[in-house]
Scaffold this active site. Structure first.
Site, short mmCIF file in Angstrom:
data_model
loop_
_atom_site.label_atom_id
_atom_site.label_comp_id
_atom_site.label_asym_id
_atom_site.label_seq_id
_atom_site.Cartn_x
_atom_site.Cartn_y
_atom_site.Cartn_z
CE LYS A 1 -3.54 2.34 2.80
NZ LYS A 1 -4.33 2.25 4.04
CG ASP B 1 -0.99 6.72 2.41
OD1 ASP B 1 -1.57 7.50 1.64
OD2 ASP B 1 -1.41 6.44 3.55
N GLY C 1 -6.47 8.50 1.25
CA GLY C 1 -7.69 8.01 0.57
C GLY C 1 -7.53 8.23 -0.91
CG ASP D 1 -8.10 8.12 4.73
OD1 ASP D 1 -7.72 7.09 4.17
OD2 ASP D 1 -7.33 9.02 5.12
#
Ligand code: GLA
Length: 773
Positions: free
Chosen positions: A473, A475, A517, A536
């Site tokens: 993931k 970010d 998000g 999110d």
């Protein structure tokens, strides 16, 4: 029919259901003729904007021709200075002059697609038309590319500007495409939002003037997704004309839609021209990102299906292309920064494995000094106090439980309180002589520097390769201030280089991109990450709008969607577990909560959900998605697979004395018979308040400890609704069982709830097995 035809100076581009046409006029300008239904070369004249006389003050391009002005000529790629006063897609300065007259030189047809240097683009085109234009005075050349994707009705456009003159020019704006449409009564649909509130649909009728969409936060942004749609006023989800546009780009972008006094709509998209100044020396060139355009005469669902099929087939790559995505458990909402390896194993991984989850994701907080979001970014050493034995040992344990192992990183950011910053403060993006501007306490790394790119590639690849990481993931949690124009473009190219080196070389790794998000939910990122964390905000009612907005432009296989705890962390809204699942099922399902806090009843329910999702995952992730017409208080989503359809009605609020309510299913064979069955789930006892005293032998306090305790173990199985109807009846809508009124209850009553939802599985009657019949 050939994808690209050229005859009598007319270009006709064909996809399965769509044609695109333009021609070279007597002055060498490209006149745009048509972007719509399939047509013939012989239709060219019928699409031409006829002029018998010019407006009084118009500039005539040729003094001998008083009906020809570029101001009212629909064009393929207009320029400035020769009579067109509409917004130009190009702005280049040659020693004080902005005038440009781009005229036709020649064309080429290239087999397949072409590549852009330093930027990702779509792949698998059948052929590409390349049209060469140039200004015969200053020798600036413009190459227009049209890549054809027949099956998905998509044409991808981009262009390259080459300075073949002797002087240095200054480029301020070069849009990826420009399109002049002669259509009336158009409505612009764009996807506006913020952190936690991404891709909300806004609709604005296009009147005279200019409408813009764009980002200046350094990334494609949650504020304005680069994708947008233009539709006729009467167009709905299932009928009517609609044109869709998106950009394969993750940086600052700009689109404009304007309507002039002649009724011509000029639409363009590209890298944001704000503060963009690029010096183009003799022999140098600038390539734009690729834009995609699609058209559907079958309404917005038809348009979305073009986008969905195109993205699944020609944007997403890696081993995960068209592959079912694993159900995951993520540590963030349950544990934040505060965890120990034991918690991860006992409270998440072991329970998750029993429930049928397939992938464990360790989110933020595992490295360096990262005990809060104030420190640690930039470092990759595992915090051994939290994870004794290191990431490798955790990965081993997770794999032994039969789960895939995934981990969170935020490689583009750096905290001042980190070992990396102490050693390399110059890696941080920062304007000399000015204060730092922090976002979520962090600075961005300067990805225009090769040593920064190498640092990220070395550390992330080591993390993946040394620890058998199956999923990343990635970010990125702040906006980019003070860096715009060319610098922003160079940063984004730096990011693409890093992603290329890490992930294209490791196609087995499932990469989920995230940016607080959905702050970077765009086609550029989808060239590397097959899925993106949508928001999110995991509140299911908020998610209806977010995922619905995304669905106009992106397929369900790309949307991360998780079941989290209730009441929700950001909205404090209480929602039923079935609704949290029902919305997450229309995406890549995950769970993001402390599983040890689930009651035995909820754990069993979640296990049932996972089993159902796995059985129908292909339909959920890759079926045809439709937004079924919206009714008051309801939103309905449908996925249509090869052998089944799944429709869910999401209820926003309950009203007393409800009227009948209908189930509509689209895309079935009207002449066939179908069985419809609602998905089984349990109502918790607490939902019924004092009504439980109608069935209990002794009076109990509905708010008391006893009901609380029983509710953890026992509930009321919702009535399974069963119907039979033809495809035609389902298309029109069948009337469902009555809703609870407060006056009685029997086996055919449905229990409504604020924020409740019902999911229906529809199968052809002959395909339903004996047992299910
Ligand atoms: C962002 C992401 C979240 C989570 C946190 C961790 O907010 O969107 O999903 O990963 O960062 O810090």
């Amino acid at each position: 029919m050939d994808a690209i035809q050229f005859k009598n100076n007319i270009f006709l581009l064909n996809t399965k259901n769509v044609s695109y046409m333009f021609r070279v006029d007597r002055y060498g300008h490209l006149e745009h003729l048509h972007f719509g239904r399939k047509c013939l070369l012989s239709d060219a004249e019928s699409f031409s904007y006829k002029k018998k006389i010019l407006h009084g003050d118009t500039i005539a391009f040729d003094k001998k021709n008083d009906v020809y002005s570029l101001d009212s000529l629909p064009q393929e790629y207009a320029s400035y200075g020769t009579g067109d006063f509409n917004e130009a897609p190009i702005e280049i300065e040659d020693h004080g002059s902005y005038t440009l007259d781009l005229t036709y030189d020649s064309y080429e047809v290239i087999d397949g697609d072409t590549k852009i240097s330093g930027l990702p683009n779509a792949y698998g085109a059948v052929s590409t038309l390349l049209v060469h234009l140039s200004d015969k005075v200053n020798h600036l050349h413009l190459d227009l590319y049209y890549a054809i994707y027949p099956e998905e009705n998509v044409i991808a456009r981009r262009c390259v500007l080459i300075n073949k003159g002797k002087r240095v020019c200054s480029l301020h704006k070069l849009m990826s495409f420009s399109l002049d449409l002669c259509e009336d009564d158009l409505v612009l649909m764009d996807f506006f939002g913020a952190w936690d509130k991404e891709t909300h649909l806004y609709e604005r009728p296009i009147s005279r003037g200019t409408y813009t969409i764009g980002s200046r936060v350094g990334f494609s942004s949650a504020k304005n997704n680069p994708g947008f749609i233009v539709r006729r006023r009467e167009t709905g989800e299932d009928r009517g004309k609609a044109w869709g546009f998106n950009l394969i780009y993750s940086g600052n972008h700009y689109s404009s839609i304007s309507k002039n006094e002649y009724g011509i709509h000029r639409i363009m998209s590209g890298v944001s021209p704000e503060r963009f100044h690029l010096s183009l020396k003799s022999g140098e060139e600038f390539e734009t990102p690729e834009a995609i355009m699609t058209y559907s005469p079958d309404g917005l669902n038809g348009l979305s299906q073009n986008f969905h099929d195109f993205i699944n087939e020609h944007v997403v790559r890696s081993d995960w292309k068209k592959k079912e995505r694993p159900i995951l458990i993520n540590s963030w909402e349950g544990f934040g920064f505060d965890f120990k390896k034991d918690d991860l194993i006992k409270k998440l991984a072991k329970i998750a494995a029993k429930m049928g989850v397939e992938l464990f994701v360790l989110d933020d907080g595992w490295f360096g000094r990262r005990n809060s979001d104030k420190r640690g970014l930039g470092d990759y050493n595992c915090n051994l106090k939290k994870i004794p034995g290191g990431i490798g040992s955790l990965s081993d344990e997770i794999h032994k439980l039969g789960l895939l192992f995934g981990i969170w990183v935020e490689p583009e950011a750096i905290n001042i309180d980190s070992a990396l910053y102490e050693k390399h403060p110059e890696y941080a993006l920062h304007e000399e002589g000015r204060d730092f501007f922090f976002g979520r306490n962090e600075l961005l790394m300067d990805l225009t520097l090769p040593e920064v790119r190498d640092y990220i590639v070395d550390n992330v690849t080591k993390l993946i390769d040394d620890n058998s990481v199956d999923y990343i993931k990635w970010d990125m949690n702040r906006m980019m201030n003070a860096v715009s124009g060319v610098y922003n473009h160079e940063y984004i190219k730096g990011l693409y280089e890093v992603l290329e080196r890490i992930f294209i070389a490791r196609p087995q790794v499932l990469f989920e991109s995230c940016s607080s998000g959905g702050n970077r939910f765009d086609l550029g990122m989808l060239c590397y990450s097959p899925q993106i964390w949508s928001s999110d905000d995991t509140d299911p009612i908020e998610r209806i709008d977010i995922q619905k907005g995304l669905s106009y432009l992106y397929p369900l296989s790309t949307m991360g969607a998780h079941v989290s705890a209730s009441p929700h962390m950001q909205t404090l809204r209480h929602t039923p577990l079935e609704t949290r699942f029902n919305i997450s099922a229309y995406g890549c399902l995950g769970y993001e909560l402390d599983l040890s806090l689930l009651s035995p009843l909820d754990r069993a329910e979640a296990t049932r959900q996972i089993e159902f999702y796995k059985k129908h995952r292909k339909t959920f992730q890759y079926g045809k998605f439709c937004r079924v017409s919206r009714e008051d208080d309801y939103e309905s989503f449908e996925v249509l697979g090869e052998e089944e359809a799944i429709v869910t009605k999401f209820r926003r609020s309950v009203h007393a004395v409800p009227i009948y309510d209908k189930l509509c299913v689209e895309g079935l064979n009207e002449e066939k018979d179908y069985k419809v069955e609602s998905r089984a789930f349990i109502h918790t006892l607490k939902r019924f308040g004092n009504l439980i005293n109608f069935v209990t032998p002794v009076k109990v306090n509905a708010d008391g400890k006893l009901v609380e305790l029983i509710s953890k173990y026992r509930g009321l199985e919702a009535n399974i609704q069963k119907y039979e109807a033809s495809g035609a009846a389902l298309e029109d809508g069948i009337i469902l069982d009555p809703l609870f009124l407060g006056t009685g209850y029997n086996e055919s009553i449905r229990i409504p709830l604020d924020y409740g939802s019902d999911m229906y599985l529809i199968k052809e009657k002959k395909n339903v097995s004996g047992k299910e019949k």
